[in-house]
Design an enzyme around this catalytic site. Structure first.
Site, PDB file in Angstrom:
ATOM      1  N   GLY A  13       7.070   4.473  -4.745  1.00  0.00           N
ATOM      2  CA  GLY A  13       6.138   3.684  -3.944  1.00  0.00           C
ATOM      3  C   GLY A  13       6.827   3.076  -2.739  1.00  0.00           C
ATOM      4  O   GLY A  13       8.040   3.232  -2.558  1.00  0.00           O
ATOM      5  N   GLY A 106      -2.621  10.205   0.087  1.00  0.00           N
ATOM      6  CA  GLY A 106      -1.415   9.846  -0.655  1.00  0.00           C
ATOM      7  C   GLY A 106      -1.415  10.490  -2.040  1.00  0.00           C
ATOM      8  O   GLY A 106      -2.415  10.420  -2.760  1.00  0.00           O
ATOM      9  N   ILE A 107      -0.276  11.097  -2.380  1.00  0.00           N
ATOM     10  CA  ILE A 107      -0.179  11.761  -3.686  1.00  0.00           C
ATOM     11  C   ILE A 107      -0.352  10.743  -4.816  1.00  0.00           C
ATOM     12  O   ILE A 107      -0.912  11.057  -5.880  1.00  0.00           O
ATOM     13  CB  ILE A 107       1.148  12.553  -3.803  1.00  0.00           C
ATOM     14  N   ASP A 108       0.064   9.506  -4.587  1.00  0.00           N
ATOM     15  CA  ASP A 108      -0.100   8.486  -5.628  1.00  0.00           C
ATOM     16  C   ASP A 108      -1.573   8.228  -5.924  1.00  0.00           C
ATOM     17  O   ASP A 108      -1.968   8.029  -7.073  1.00  0.00           O
ATOM     18  CB  ASP A 108       0.634   7.182  -5.265  1.00  0.00           C
TER      19      ASP A 108
HETATM   20  N1  LIG Z   1       9.325  -7.182  -9.404  1.00  0.00           N
HETATM   21  C1  LIG Z   1       8.535  -6.903  -8.366  1.00  0.00           C
HETATM   22  N2  LIG Z   1       9.038  -6.351  -7.248  1.00  0.00           N
HETATM   23  C2  LIG Z   1       8.252  -6.037  -6.208  1.00  0.00           C
HETATM   24  N3  LIG Z   1       6.928  -6.249  -6.192  1.00  0.00           N
HETATM   25  C3  LIG Z   1       6.372  -6.815  -7.276  1.00  0.00           C
HETATM   26  C4  LIG Z   1       7.126  -7.149  -8.425  1.00  0.00           C
HETATM   27  N4  LIG Z   1       6.279  -7.658  -9.344  1.00  0.00           N
HETATM   28  C5  LIG Z   1       5.054  -7.655  -8.808  1.00  0.00           C
HETATM   29  N5  LIG Z   1       5.098  -7.156  -7.563  1.00  0.00           N
HETATM   30  C6  LIG Z   1       3.941  -7.020  -6.668  1.00  0.00           C
HETATM   31  O1  LIG Z   1       3.659  -5.656  -6.606  1.00  0.00           O
HETATM   32  C7  LIG Z   1       3.215  -5.323  -5.291  1.00  0.00           C
HETATM   33  C8  LIG Z   1       3.705  -3.926  -5.015  1.00  0.00           C
HETATM   34  O2  LIG Z   1       3.041  -3.111  -5.970  1.00  0.00           O
HETATM   35  P1  LIG Z   1       3.663  -1.777  -6.518  1.00  0.00           P
HETATM   36  O3  LIG Z   1       4.998  -2.014  -7.069  1.00  0.00           O
HETATM   37  O4  LIG Z   1       2.618  -1.146  -7.340  1.00  0.00           O
HETATM   38  O5  LIG Z   1       3.766  -1.031  -5.118  1.00  0.00           O
HETATM   39  P2  LIG Z   1       4.487   0.309  -4.815  1.00  0.00           P
HETATM   40  O6  LIG Z   1       4.114   1.283  -5.862  1.00  0.00           O
HETATM   41  O7  LIG Z   1       5.930   0.098  -4.544  1.00  0.00           O
HETATM   42  O8  LIG Z   1       3.834   0.595  -3.449  1.00  0.00           O
HETATM   43  P3  LIG Z   1       2.666   1.591  -3.099  1.00  0.00           P
HETATM   44  O9  LIG Z   1       1.543   0.722  -2.681  1.00  0.00           O
HETATM   45  O10 LIG Z   1       3.269   2.412  -2.024  1.00  0.00           O
HETATM   46  O11 LIG Z   1       2.350   2.380  -4.317  1.00  0.00           O
HETATM   47  C9  LIG Z   1       3.748  -6.384  -4.350  1.00  0.00           C
HETATM   48  O12 LIG Z   1       2.692  -6.826  -3.504  1.00  0.00           O
HETATM   49  C10 LIG Z   1       4.203  -7.515  -5.270  1.00  0.00           C
HETATM   50  O13 LIG Z   1       3.409  -8.687  -5.064  1.00  0.00           O
HETATM   51  C1  LIG Z   2      -1.850   4.169   0.978  1.00  0.00           C
HETATM   52  C2  LIG Z   2      -0.514   4.379   0.273  1.00  0.00           C
HETATM   53  C3  LIG Z   2       0.614   3.758   1.084  1.00  0.00           C
HETATM   54  C4  LIG Z   2      -0.610   3.664  -1.074  1.00  0.00           C
HETATM   55  O1  LIG Z   2       0.575   3.812  -1.785  1.00  0.00           O
HETATM   56  C5  LIG Z   2      -0.252   5.885   0.019  1.00  0.00           C
HETATM   57  O2  LIG Z   2      -1.238   6.398  -0.812  1.00  0.00           O
HETATM   58  C6  LIG Z   2      -0.211   6.657   1.297  1.00  0.00           C
HETATM   59  O3  LIG Z   2       0.761   6.648   1.985  1.00  0.00           O
HETATM   60  N1  LIG Z   2      -1.344   7.362   1.619  1.00  0.00           N
HETATM   61  C7  LIG Z   2      -1.500   8.187   2.769  1.00  0.00           C
HETATM   62  C8  LIG Z   2      -2.796   7.942   3.478  1.00  0.00           C
HETATM   63  C9  LIG Z   2      -4.049   8.195   2.666  1.00  0.00           C
HETATM   64  O4  LIG Z   2      -4.049   8.146   1.438  1.00  0.00           O
HETATM   65  O5  LIG Z   2      -5.095   8.472   3.295  1.00  0.00           O
HETATM   66  K   LIG Z   3       1.001   2.598  -6.019  1.00  0.00           K
END
Ligand SMILES: Nc1ncnc2c1ncn2[C@@H]1O[C@H](COP(=O)(O)OP(=O)(O)OP(=O)(O)O)[C@@H](O)[C@H]1O
Ligand SMILES: CC(C)(CO)[C@@H](O)C(=O)NCCC(=O)O
Ligand SMILES: [K+]
EC number: 2.7.1.33
Length: 274
Positions: A13, A106-108
């Site tokens: 992420g 986004g693949i996620d």
């Molecule tokens: N230990 C931690 N470290 C970082 N972020 C945390 C933690 N615990 C909770 N969070 C919360 O998680 C959020 C990030 O979520 P998550 O970890 O799911 O994102 P990610 O998977 O890295 O990003 P993406 O949105 O790209 O998937 C932050 O806004 C933060 O408030």
């Molecule tokens: C929106 C995020 C950053 C969430 O992790 C990711 O799914 C991403 O980079 N997506 C690309 C843009 C889209 O999903 O339309």
């Molecule tokens: K995510």
């Protein structure tokens, strides 16, 4: 399950890495780490994830075969570090059996939607409260669509970064046990200090927006499950419970959606090979 059924899932992420250890289809452990350096990755590969206090469950990984690693990444600089690992599989949109996917999705989001379908069926709406907050709706075998906005943490950070006088006012997280029943964590809507005013603006606007998206989804797909995942899921669920308990009671918090989706992709891929 023999040792050779073990595999790792890595979801990369924007804030951090999310790891899961599987034995076949059984999810055994999950943990998060910061993004890694090239040297970290080299060491993990060289030691087969057993050293450097990486994760205790992997310390007995000594059967010699390279640990299969399935990667879903939205951060290419981080996934590139694994390119030389011969047991890595990079999941792409082509491996996601949904129609209507657009190339830059986004693949996620695609994989979380698959994970949601795997556990509750479809139609289903996924709300991923991560670095970005995303809505992703699927019906039948088709992506209906979604939306992307700055996540909760990012909303507090950007407000602070772009203004001279405003502090970062993200309320401290409560212990997990208290989080879901903690209306006292909400500021007054009509705040009388800066910290509360920021929290009020961000939180009440976010929950109102979320309600609008969910209600619109339910107009199209009445009674469809709505799943909440991502790093801020508990915090957001607590805010929703405090402000709109009837709606909150119809949402389901599911931390592992991305891993259920990765398990589905792997399962389909193994089936196709045999
Ligand atoms: N230990 C931690 N470290 C970082 N972020 C945390 C933690 N615990 C909770 N969070 C919360 O998680 C959020 C990030 O979520 P998550 O970890 O799911 O994102 P990610 O998977 O890295 O990003 P993406 O949105 O790209 O998937 C932050 O806004 C933060 O408030
Ligand atoms: C929106 C995020 C950053 C969430 O992790 C990711 O799914 C991403 O980079 N997506 C690309 C843009 C889209 O999903 O339309
Ligand atoms: K995510």
């Amino acid at each position: 399950m023999s040792c050779s059924d073990r595999w790792l899932a890595l979801s990369i992420g924007n804030s951090r890495l999310h790891w899961a250890a599987f034995s076949g289809n059984d999810l055994q452990q999950t943990w998060d780490t910061p993004h890694l350096s090239a040297a970290d990755v080299q060491q993990l590969i060289a030691t087969q994830f057993t050293k450097s206090a990486f994760h205790p469950s992997l310390h007995d990984n000594a059967d010699g075969a390279h640990m299969p690693l399935w990667i879903a990444s939205v951060v290419s600089q981080q996934s590139l570090l694994w390119q030389k690992y011969d047991a890595a599989t990079f999941i792409t949109l082509e491996q996601v059996p949904l129609a209507g996917l657009y190339p830059t999705l986004g693949i996620d989001r695609a994989i979380a939607a698959l994970g949601a379908i795997a556990i509750v069926g479809r139609p289903v709406l996924v709300i991923d409260a991560g670095t970005a907050l995303t809505f992703t709706g699927v019906d039948g075998a088709r992506l209906i669509g979604g939306a992307i906005l700055p996540g909760l943490g990012l909303q507090f950070q950007t407000l602070q970064q772009a203004t001279a006088a405003l502090p970062n006012a993200l309320p401290a997280a409560l212990p997990a046990s208290e989080e879901r029943v903690a209306p006292q964590l909400l500021p007054p809507r009509w705040a009388l200090n800066t910290t509360d005013a920021i929290a009020s603006g961000i939180i009440y606007t976010l929950v109102a927006g979320l309600q609008a998206f969910v209600n619109d989804w339910w107009q199209q797909f009445p009674a469809s499950p709505v799943l909440l995942t991502g790093g801020d899921r508990d915090r957001l669920y607590a805010y929703l419970t405090a402000t709109m308990p009837a709606m909150a009671s119809k949402l389901t918090v599911e931390p592992q959606l991305i891993f259920w989706g990765m398990r589905s992709v792997r399962g389909e891929s193994l089936k196709a090979e045999s």
